[in-house]
Design an enzyme around this catalytic site. Sequence first.
Site, PDB file in Angstrom:
ATOM      1  N   HIS A 168      -6.775   6.703  14.568  1.00 15.34           N
ATOM      2  CA  HIS A 168      -7.867   6.526  13.608  1.00 15.34           C
ATOM      3  C   HIS A 168      -8.868   7.667  13.717  1.00 15.34           C
ATOM      4  O   HIS A 168      -9.134   8.172  14.809  1.00 15.34           O
ATOM      5  CB  HIS A 168      -8.585   5.197  13.847  1.00 15.34           C
ATOM      6  CG  HIS A 168      -7.715   4.001  13.603  1.00 15.34           C
ATOM      7  ND1 HIS A 168      -6.805   3.549  14.533  1.00 15.34           N
ATOM      8  CD2 HIS A 168      -7.614   3.173  12.522  1.00 15.34           C
ATOM      9  CE1 HIS A 168      -6.170   2.491  14.038  1.00 15.34           C
ATOM     10  NE2 HIS A 168      -6.649   2.238  12.826  1.00 15.34           N
TER      11      HIS A 168
ATOM     12  N   ASP B  62      -6.031   6.886  10.230  1.00 15.39           N
ATOM     13  CA  ASP B  62      -6.476   5.914   9.238  1.00 15.39           C
ATOM     14  C   ASP B  62      -7.998   5.791   9.152  1.00 15.39           C
ATOM     15  O   ASP B  62      -8.725   6.109  10.104  1.00 15.39           O
ATOM     16  CB  ASP B  62      -5.922   4.527   9.584  1.00 15.39           C
ATOM     17  CG  ASP B  62      -4.459   4.383   9.234  1.00 15.39           C
ATOM     18  OD1 ASP B  62      -3.809   5.401   8.915  1.00 15.39           O
ATOM     19  OD2 ASP B  62      -3.952   3.237   9.292  1.00 15.39           O
TER      20      ASP B  62
ATOM     21  N   TYR C  35      -4.650  -3.046   8.368  1.00 13.31           N
ATOM     22  CA  TYR C  35      -4.207  -3.949   9.433  1.00 13.31           C
ATOM     23  C   TYR C  35      -2.687  -4.123   9.480  1.00 13.31           C
ATOM     24  O   TYR C  35      -2.183  -4.960  10.218  1.00 13.31           O
ATOM     25  CB  TYR C  35      -4.863  -5.337   9.308  1.00 13.31           C
ATOM     26  CG  TYR C  35      -6.330  -5.292   9.049  1.00 13.31           C
ATOM     27  CD1 TYR C  35      -7.224  -4.872  10.036  1.00 13.31           C
ATOM     28  CD2 TYR C  35      -6.848  -5.649   7.808  1.00 13.31           C
ATOM     29  CE1 TYR C  35      -8.580  -4.808   9.790  1.00 13.31           C
ATOM     30  CE2 TYR C  35      -8.202  -5.588   7.548  1.00 13.31           C
ATOM     31  CZ  TYR C  35      -9.069  -5.163   8.547  1.00 13.31           C
ATOM     32  OH  TYR C  35     -10.408  -5.102   8.294  1.00 13.31           O
TER      33      TYR C  35
END
Length: 279
Positions: free
Chosen positions: A244, A99, A191
């Site tokens: 990430h 992400d 989130y």
Amino acid sequence: MQKDQLLTRRRALLTGAAVVGAAGVTGLLTTGPGTEAARPTTPAAGAQAAGRPLKPSAYRLRPLTGYGPPRTPPGRTPVRSAPLLRVSGRGSTMVLTFDDGPDPRYTPDILDTLATYDVRAMFFVCGEMVSFNKDLLARMSDEGHVVGNHTWSHPLLTRLTRGRIRSEMERTCDIIEKGYGERPQWFRAPYGAWNRAAFQLGAELGMEPLAWTVDTLDWTSPGTRTIVDRVENGAAPGVVVLSHDAGGDRSQSVRALREYLPELLDSGYRVTVPRRHHV
């Protein structure tokens, strides 16, 4: 706004935002075929160290044919009330997702590692980051990775108006189409904070919502070994792993992938990407 300021702002939001737990729908994706990776020359020891070694999968080198939900009419994406959490398919299939990128400091290293093992992954990109790094989006396309929509500026969607959510999604769809070659078919809320508007607007834009099964929490910089252990301990057929490639210092995420990817493959996992059903 400069890239470093954007990343700092996003990391600050991560620290304070309340993550909405995804629940409900599981096993509703099928995974795409992809090309299998070669086994590492040296047997990997990480899976044993984590105490969760798996027997090699008999399906590792076979073409993948998945099972999924009933197909929907052309041009219509179902409006869900919960994000998809897992994938379905034969054998020990898993999906790796990254992400917040692309980031020129970390994304190229992740792409290099995936290329070394001929593995495909998913990248949920932010339009703001794509605007600075269009070449990395083109590389993802060239190397067969799947790119999903992670909004333009990584806001907490539950605090936005419906019009703002649409703008965040549409702008990102547009820039992905220009750099990747096609509009995204997958969406992930920043989130993990989903609401009804996000599900409805995502469906209107032709995107399925995808969450995750295993969260590495790599954004907290817990240490490379901890990230590796979380992936190995959570590994199971159908798992979707969240990591990430941007949003802060992701050097631990880069190093962890180099360790756990060959170990997953050596344990018999088929690391691939999801596939949408079309009529």
